[in-house]
Design an enzyme around this catalytic site. Structure first.
Site, PDB file in Angstrom:
ATOM      1  N   LYS A 180     -15.141  39.934   1.924  1.00  0.00           N
ATOM      2  CA  LYS A 180     -16.438  39.838   2.605  1.00  0.00           C
ATOM      3  C   LYS A 180     -16.867  38.378   2.654  1.00  0.00           C
ATOM      4  O   LYS A 180     -16.481  37.608   1.782  1.00  0.00           O
ATOM      5  CB  LYS A 180     -17.499  40.664   1.870  1.00  0.00           C
ATOM      6  CG  LYS A 180     -17.166  42.145   1.709  1.00  0.00           C
ATOM      7  CD  LYS A 180     -17.399  42.931   2.965  1.00  0.00           C
ATOM      8  CE  LYS A 180     -16.900  44.379   2.803  1.00  0.00           C
ATOM      9  NZ  LYS A 180     -17.115  45.213   3.967  1.00  0.00           N
ATOM     10  N   LYS A 206      -8.060  43.274   0.579  1.00  0.00           N
ATOM     11  CA  LYS A 206      -7.872  43.944   1.870  1.00  0.00           C
ATOM     12  C   LYS A 206      -8.657  43.257   2.970  1.00  0.00           C
ATOM     13  O   LYS A 206      -9.806  42.856   2.755  1.00  0.00           O
ATOM     14  CB  LYS A 206      -8.349  45.386   1.711  1.00  0.00           C
ATOM     15  CG  LYS A 206      -8.731  46.075   2.962  1.00  0.00           C
ATOM     16  CD  LYS A 206      -9.303  47.450   2.683  1.00  0.00           C
ATOM     17  CE  LYS A 206      -9.850  48.067   3.934  1.00  0.00           C
ATOM     18  NZ  LYS A 206     -11.044  47.391   4.446  1.00  0.00           N
ATOM     19  N   ASP A 208     -10.808  43.366   6.384  1.00  0.00           N
ATOM     20  CA  ASP A 208     -11.733  44.377   6.892  1.00  0.00           C
ATOM     21  C   ASP A 208     -11.224  44.902   8.232  1.00  0.00           C
ATOM     22  O   ASP A 208     -10.331  44.318   8.846  1.00  0.00           O
ATOM     23  CB  ASP A 208     -13.157  43.829   6.987  1.00  0.00           C
ATOM     24  CG  ASP A 208     -14.146  44.828   6.397  1.00  0.00           C
ATOM     25  OD1 ASP A 208     -13.937  46.034   6.600  1.00  0.00           O
ATOM     26  OD2 ASP A 208     -15.111  44.410   5.734  1.00  0.00           O
ATOM     27  N   GLU A 209     -11.813  46.026   8.662  1.00  0.00           N
ATOM     28  CA  GLU A 209     -11.283  46.690   9.861  1.00  0.00           C
ATOM     29  C   GLU A 209     -11.404  45.823  11.106  1.00  0.00           C
ATOM     30  O   GLU A 209     -10.597  45.958  12.031  1.00  0.00           O
ATOM     31  CB  GLU A 209     -11.991  48.045  10.075  1.00  0.00           C
ATOM     32  CG  GLU A 209     -13.476  48.012  10.434  1.00  0.00           C
ATOM     33  CD  GLU A 209     -14.390  47.805   9.232  1.00  0.00           C
ATOM     34  OE1 GLU A 209     -13.877  47.769   8.095  1.00  0.00           O
ATOM     35  OE2 GLU A 209     -15.608  47.664   9.436  1.00  0.00           O
ATOM     36  N   HIS A 298      -6.901  52.087   8.031  1.00  0.00           N
ATOM     37  CA  HIS A 298      -8.367  52.142   7.980  1.00  0.00           C
ATOM     38  C   HIS A 298      -8.821  53.102   9.070  1.00  0.00           C
ATOM     39  O   HIS A 298      -8.397  52.979  10.214  1.00  0.00           O
ATOM     40  CB  HIS A 298      -8.954  50.747   8.204  1.00  0.00           C
ATOM     41  CG  HIS A 298     -10.427  50.696   7.928  1.00  0.00           C
ATOM     42  ND1 HIS A 298     -11.349  51.386   8.682  1.00  0.00           N
ATOM     43  CD2 HIS A 298     -11.134  50.045   6.978  1.00  0.00           C
ATOM     44  CE1 HIS A 298     -12.561  51.158   8.208  1.00  0.00           C
ATOM     45  NE2 HIS A 298     -12.466  50.358   7.163  1.00  0.00           N
ATOM     46  N   LYS A 338     -21.595  54.617   0.431  1.00  0.00           N
ATOM     47  CA  LYS A 338     -22.575  54.401   1.501  1.00  0.00           C
ATOM     48  C   LYS A 338     -22.284  55.217   2.757  1.00  0.00           C
ATOM     49  O   LYS A 338     -23.117  55.288   3.650  1.00  0.00           O
ATOM     50  CB  LYS A 338     -22.640  52.908   1.853  1.00  0.00           C
ATOM     51  CG  LYS A 338     -21.403  52.371   2.592  1.00  0.00           C
ATOM     52  CD  LYS A 338     -21.465  50.860   2.855  1.00  0.00           C
ATOM     53  CE  LYS A 338     -20.192  50.375   3.551  1.00  0.00           C
ATOM     54  NZ  LYS A 338     -20.131  48.926   3.721  1.00  0.00           N
TER      55      LYS A 338
END
Ligand SMILES: O=C(O)[C@H](O)COP(=O)(O)O
Ligand SMILES: [Mg+2]
Length: 489
Positions: A180, A206, A208-209, A298, A338
């Site tokens: 992030k 990883k 992110d998408e 993902h 979430k």
């Protein structure tokens, strides 16, 4: 449908094939006596017929439009083995507690499908039928793929067992984190995040998408800095480490180029997003099989059609298709995080990924027994708004064969990324130890974490920062059966 006269199937060939419009049940797409064959593909649809539309006719229409039928009689049926080729709706029942909705069971003969092709199978099962006017809504709730058809798919390139052997990590969930912020970091800064996370104790970092090759970071830069970080962290910790390099791109050629580069740098894993589509997924799985790579999937985009109960495709069906198509990791939900996820429903997805035979389990949303015919197992990934304070719940819900992935819950740690990783690794190990000692982690979990935090200030800070964070919202995708009903479905 303007005029039909008879309710049952019309057997008289002259009447059956005279030009005009018949009801689907008259054409033979409803057969209450049909006994599904072991080689049939079975589907359970949740249908909401329009006012005044008979549920049996609606079910027959679903069978018709997802197999051989169109809206009018066609004499060319008689040039085919149409009695066999027609899908058959064979059971319709009201959905408990949902007036106006019906479960409709449909059987499809194996000959209707090309071997080893999700694209072909889905073009029938979810092709036109979801837009069909006599239905207000339609959802594919579950499917049973016959062993004969399963055997035509290659499945996960590596599989859960071999992945653990390659990583040399056993007896605990794997631990990961999504780098992030999702977008905007330069290659060098991105690599720093990866190094700190891995050195702190994570097995994987990883992409992110939505990180591909944007102006702020070209994909080659990302791959170079990430692999530098992976290699350094492996050397420092003595553990096999990895970082899922997202090779999602506009074309297959671009994806192959990126995957080849990842391999040339020594990566053990590449990643794709569900949005690349079924054919691209099967092609990338083939590439991974040939190149001894783990394929991380993902499920980006799935919520647009899986989340609402009345319309779309359940994620348990998507998970089944992905296991056939071949991915090694699959985001399957967290229940406590979430993103949408009723705990029982999510456990159903995990079972689809990990079991040799998935048994009917109505409270978990599974309507059919599914024999996987020794197809390799998919490692589920729990990711999306989870943190160290939920470790006991995650292990209680999902057991050991899962990747627990804390993005914000690592990178957002007040003492920094490495401290975030330490907190998660310590929380994980103390919880696995407590469970192995026979403690009731579901209830004693918070005390077990607090005790471990007395000797681990990163864990203490993680618990102080996020310990009270929960996402308590009603789930939309829940089972209609709290317990298994006594009458078999
Ligand atoms: O792609 C993912 O899995 C999410 O971005 C995870 O991020 P989070 O752990 O910060 O929610
Ligand atoms: Mg993400």
């Amino acid at each position: 449908m303007n005029k039909p006269v008879e309710e049952g199937v019309i057997l008289d060939a002259k009447k059956r094939y005279s030009a005009g419009v018949l009801k689907y049940r008259q054409m033979g797409y409803w057969d209450a006596d049909y006994q599904p064959k072991d080689t049939d593909v079975l589907c359970l649809f949740r249908i909401t017929p329009q006012e005044g539309v008979d549920p049996i006719e609606a079910a027959a229409a679903v069978a018709g439009e997802s197999s051989t039928a169109t809206w009018t009689v066609v004499w060319t049926d008689r040039l085919t083995a149409c009695d066999t080729y027609r899908a058959k709706a064979y059971k319709v029942e009201p959905v408990p507690g949902n007036p106006g909705q019906y479960f409709a069971w449909v059987a499809y003969d194996l000959i209707l499908f090309e071997e080893g092709s999700i694209a072909n199978m889905t073009a029938s099962l979810i092709g036109n039928v979801f837009s069909f006017k006599p239905l207000k809504a339609c959802r594919l709730e579950d499917t049973r793929i016959p062993v004969a058809y399963v055997k035509t798919f290659k499945g996960p390139p590596t599989g859960m067992v071999v992945e653990r052997e390659r990583l040399d990590k056993f007896g605990r969930p794997l631990l990961g984190a999504t780098t992030k912020p999702k977008l905007g970091l330069s290659g060098r800064n991105y690599g720093r995040v990866v190094y700190e996370g891995l050195k702190g104790g994570l097995d994987f970092m990883k992409d992110d998408e939505n990180i591909n090759s944007q102006p702020f970071m070209h994909w080659r830069d990302r791959f170079l800095f990430v692999m530098d970080a992976v290699n350094k962290a492996s050397a420092v910790t003595g553990e096999v480490k990895g970082s899922y390099l997202n090779v999602t791109a506009a074309t297959m050629e671009d994806m192959y180029e990126r995957a080849e580069f990842a391999k040339s740098l020594g990566s053990v894993i590449v990643m794709v997003d569900l949005v690349i589509g079924w054919t691209a997924i099967q092609s990338m799985a083939n590439w991974c099989r040939k190149n001894d790579m783990i394929m991380h999937m993902h499920r980006a985009g799935h919520g647009t059609y899986t989340r609402q109960k009345s319309h779309g495709v359940s994620f348990r069906v998507i998970a089944k298709w992905l296991r056939l198509a071949g991915c090694d990791h699959l985001h399957t939900g967290t229940a406590v995080g979430k993103l949408e996820g009723d705990p029982m429903t999510v456990q159903g997805y995990y079972n689809v990924c990990r079991e040799s035979i998935t048994r009917q389990d109505l409270p978990r949303g599974l309507f059919f027994d599914q024999d996987w015919a020794d197809l390799k197992k998919v490692m589920p990934v729990a990711s999306g708004g989870i943190h160290a304070g939920q470790m006991h719940q995650l292990i209680d819900l999902f057991g050991d064969d899962v990747v627990l992935q804390f993005g914000g819950g690592t990178i957002g740690h007040p003492q920094g990324i490495q401290a975030g990783a330490v907190a998660n690794r310590v929380a994980l190990e103390c919880m696995v130890k407590a469970r192995n000692e026979g403690r009731d982690i579901k209830h004693e979990g918070p005390q077990i974490l607090q005790k471990a935090a007395q000797f681990c200030s990163p864990l203490k800070q993680a618990l102080d920062t996020w310990g009270d964070i929960t996402f308590n919202y009603a789930s939309t995708d829940t089972s209609d059966y709290a317990v298994t009903p006594s009458v078999g479905l």
